[in-house]
Design an enzyme around this catalytic site. Structure first.
Site, PDB file in Angstrom:
ATOM      1  N   TYR A  41       0.839  -1.210   0.000  1.00 35.35           N
ATOM      2  CA  TYR A  41       0.000   0.000   0.000  1.00 35.35           C
ATOM      3  C   TYR A  41       0.871   1.257   0.000  1.00 35.35           C
ATOM      4  O   TYR A  41       0.664   2.182  -0.791  1.00 35.35           O
ATOM      5  CB  TYR A  41      -0.912  -0.024   1.232  1.00 35.35           C
ATOM      6  N   ASN A  85      -4.027  10.814   9.902  1.00 43.66           N
ATOM      7  CA  ASN A  85      -5.199  10.025  10.326  1.00 43.66           C
ATOM      8  C   ASN A  85      -6.483  10.861  10.241  1.00 43.66           C
ATOM      9  O   ASN A  85      -6.787  11.623  11.152  1.00 43.66           O
ATOM     10  CB  ASN A  85      -4.971   9.490  11.737  1.00 43.66           C
TER      11      ASN A  85
HETATM   12  C1  UD2 Z   1      -2.961   4.367   9.413  1.00 42.28           C
HETATM   13  C2  UD2 Z   1      -3.926   4.033   8.303  1.00 42.28           C
HETATM   14  C3  UD2 Z   1      -3.494   2.798   7.587  1.00 42.28           C
HETATM   15  C4  UD2 Z   1      -2.046   2.900   7.134  1.00 42.28           C
HETATM   16  C5  UD2 Z   1      -1.171   3.226   8.350  1.00 42.28           C
HETATM   17  C6  UD2 Z   1       0.270   3.429   7.945  1.00 42.28           C
HETATM   18  C7  UD2 Z   1      -6.120   4.820   8.933  1.00 42.28           C
HETATM   19  C8  UD2 Z   1      -7.458   4.430   9.395  1.00 42.28           C
HETATM   20  N1  UD2 Z   1      -5.249   3.804   8.835  1.00 42.28           N
HETATM   21  O1  UD2 Z   1      -3.015   3.376  10.391  1.00 42.28           O
HETATM   22  O2  UD2 Z   1      -4.326   2.624   6.460  1.00 42.28           O
HETATM   23  O3  UD2 Z   1      -1.944   3.920   6.170  1.00 42.28           O
HETATM   24  O4  UD2 Z   1      -1.630   4.439   8.958  1.00 42.28           O
HETATM   25  O5  UD2 Z   1       1.021   3.932   8.978  1.00 42.28           O
HETATM   26  O6  UD2 Z   1      -5.850   5.977   8.632  1.00 42.28           O
HETATM   27  N2  UD2 Z   1      -6.173   0.826  17.596  1.00 42.28           N
HETATM   28  C9  UD2 Z   1      -6.665   0.312  18.801  1.00 42.28           C
HETATM   29  N3  UD2 Z   1      -7.884  -0.286  18.783  1.00 42.28           N
HETATM   30  C10 UD2 Z   1      -8.650  -0.409  17.656  1.00 42.28           C
HETATM   31  C11 UD2 Z   1      -8.139   0.102  16.441  1.00 42.28           C
HETATM   32  C12 UD2 Z   1      -6.888   0.712  16.448  1.00 42.28           C
HETATM   33  O7  UD2 Z   1      -6.009   0.410  19.850  1.00 42.28           O
HETATM   34  O8  UD2 Z   1      -9.748  -0.970  17.726  1.00 42.28           O
HETATM   35  C13 UD2 Z   1      -4.854   1.476  17.596  1.00 42.28           C
HETATM   36  C14 UD2 Z   1      -3.925   0.920  16.553  1.00 42.28           C
HETATM   37  O9  UD2 Z   1      -3.255  -0.234  17.029  1.00 42.28           O
HETATM   38  C15 UD2 Z   1      -2.993   2.113  16.334  1.00 42.28           C
HETATM   39  C16 UD2 Z   1      -3.904   3.334  16.562  1.00 42.28           C
HETATM   40  O10 UD2 Z   1      -5.052   2.838  17.232  1.00 42.28           O
HETATM   41  O11 UD2 Z   1      -1.950   2.123  17.269  1.00 42.28           O
HETATM   42  C17 UD2 Z   1      -4.362   3.978  15.265  1.00 42.28           C
HETATM   43  O12 UD2 Z   1      -4.880   2.962  14.429  1.00 42.28           O
HETATM   44  P1  UD2 Z   1      -5.531   3.266  12.990  1.00 42.28           P
HETATM   45  O13 UD2 Z   1      -5.752   1.959  12.328  1.00 42.28           O
HETATM   46  O14 UD2 Z   1      -6.669   4.189  13.143  1.00 42.28           O
HETATM   47  O15 UD2 Z   1      -4.421   4.125  12.230  1.00 42.28           O
HETATM   48  P2  UD2 Z   1      -2.899   3.792  11.887  1.00 42.28           P
HETATM   49  O16 UD2 Z   1      -2.177   5.100  12.031  1.00 42.28           O
HETATM   50  O17 UD2 Z   1      -2.376   2.664  12.643  1.00 42.28           O
END
Ligand code: UD2
Length: 318
Positions: free
Chosen positions: A145, A174
């Site tokens: 990706y 985000n």
């Molecule tokens: C973002 C992007 C992803 C990819 C990634 C690359 C989004 C939604 N996702 O992921 O597509 O581009 O960046 O770095 O923009 N979390 C929890 N519980 C939950 C879900 C998530 O604790 O039920 C945590 C997750 O483990 C992470 C944080 O929340 O530490 C953010 O998670 P995310 O999936 O919203 O976004 P990210 O930055 O990991």
């Protein structure tokens, strides 16, 4: 203006569509509804929606024979990181080849284009240390990706250099807001958490909740893009699109507790494999062009809850 939004039935695309339609522009959407939702664009006249895959070259050619667009937002993509890991051959066809094909058609057919906007991602930075992320930060993709998004933004830039197509790329951090689906494999954590508060479900923290992200409210994202479109200096460039503010998951959770005025159950699991601990963008170059984020995390969450996912038909833009 005539505006084309590829992937316009998705979360970000449908918000952009509603915003520009509310400003009396003609918005055309092409979307195969693989991750988008037709209900997101109930405000759009039926004839302005084309249900087709971005890889469908005949449909694209016909569309560009019929219209000369002023602005094109290219958001159609395989948006799930997991899907790109499972089948990178398939996803690179959509995320890279279709972008290249679209740029080629634009170059050949769409005279007078004012701007092509490419949706890239903070994912291109990967897990390398060093914050805030700026345009000099190392690129270190951790998934197909991320590679595909980087390729798309670079092709966009190249088409500006080689052929003068007026392109601008944005690395989205985000993004959150109305119409974000909490039930898909690529759901943002804020939409998942909001859904738990709304329905009294247990929220799972992967890790201890101290991880941080640069959460940008959809209305700020739109104002940044609109500001860039109205500023020719941004042509041929790529920008980080966040707020420049780092917020922990724990902080988001306590903001939701305040907004909903209630407690919900939580559980803690291991950090997700490949998760980054901290992330925040340097948005100085966009600020220099007039972008000013209006939504701190409290204001953004408040506005989001007001237009909760149960209300996706409600108007967000007047
Ligand atoms: C973002 C992007 C992803 C990819 C990634 C690359 C989004 C939604 N996702 O992921 O597509 O581009 O960046 O770095 O923009 N979390 C929890 N519980 C939950 C879900 C998530 O604790 O039920 C945590 C997750 O483990 C992470 C944080 O929340 O530490 C953010 O998670 P995310 O999936 O919203 O976004 P990210 O930055 O990991």
């Amino acid at each position: 203006m005539n505006i084309l939004i590829t992937g316009g039935a998705g979360f970000i695309g449908s918000n952009l569509a509603e915003f520009y339609q509310s400003k009396n522009h003609k918005v055309i959407i092409i979307d195969n509804l693989s991750s988008g939702n037709i209900e997101n664009i109930s405000f759009l006249p039926k004839n302005n929606f084309i249900e087709a895959d971005i890889q469908d070259n005949n449909t694209l050619e016909k569309l560009f024979d019929e219209y000369n667009f002023d602005i094109i937002f290219h958001l159609a993509a395989v948006v799930s990181v997991v899907e790109t890991i499972e089948d990178p051959f398939k996803s690179q066809k959509v995320n890279i080849e279709s972008t290249l094909n679209l740029l080629k058609i634009i170059k050949e057919k769409n005279k007078g284009l004012k701007r092509f906007i490419f949706a890239s991602s903070a994912a291109v930075y990967g897990n390398v240390e060093g914050l805030p992320k700026n345009m000099d930060s190392l690129i270190s993709p951790e998934s197909p990706y991320a590679i595909e998004k980087f390729a798309g933004e670079q092709y966009s830039k190249l088409f500006n250099k080689l052929y003068g197509v007026p392109t601008t790329g944005f690395r989205f951090f985000n993004v959150y807001g109305p119409k974000q689906n909490p039930n898909s494999t690529y759901s943002g954590v804020i939409s998942i958490m909001q859904n738990c508060f709304e329905n009294n479900k247990t929220f799972t923290f992967y890790g201890d909740g101290t991880q941080t992200r640069d959460f940008v409210y959809i209305k700020d994202l739109i104002s940044a893009i609109d500001c860039a479109i109205n500023n020719e200096i941004t042509i041929g460039k790529t920008y980080n699109l966040g707020t420049g503010v780092e917020t922990s998951l724990n902080k988001i959770f306590s903001e939701f507790e305040k907004i909903y005025n209630k407690k919900i159950n939580v559980e803690y699991k291991e950090f997700r494999k490949g998760d980054i601990k901290n992330s925040v963008s340097d948005i100085t170059p966009l600020i220099e062009q007039g972008y000013k984020p209006q939504f701190g995390i409290s204001e953004g969450l408040e506005s989001y809850v007001n237009f909760s996912n149960n209300n996706i038909k409600e108007k967000c833009y007047e």
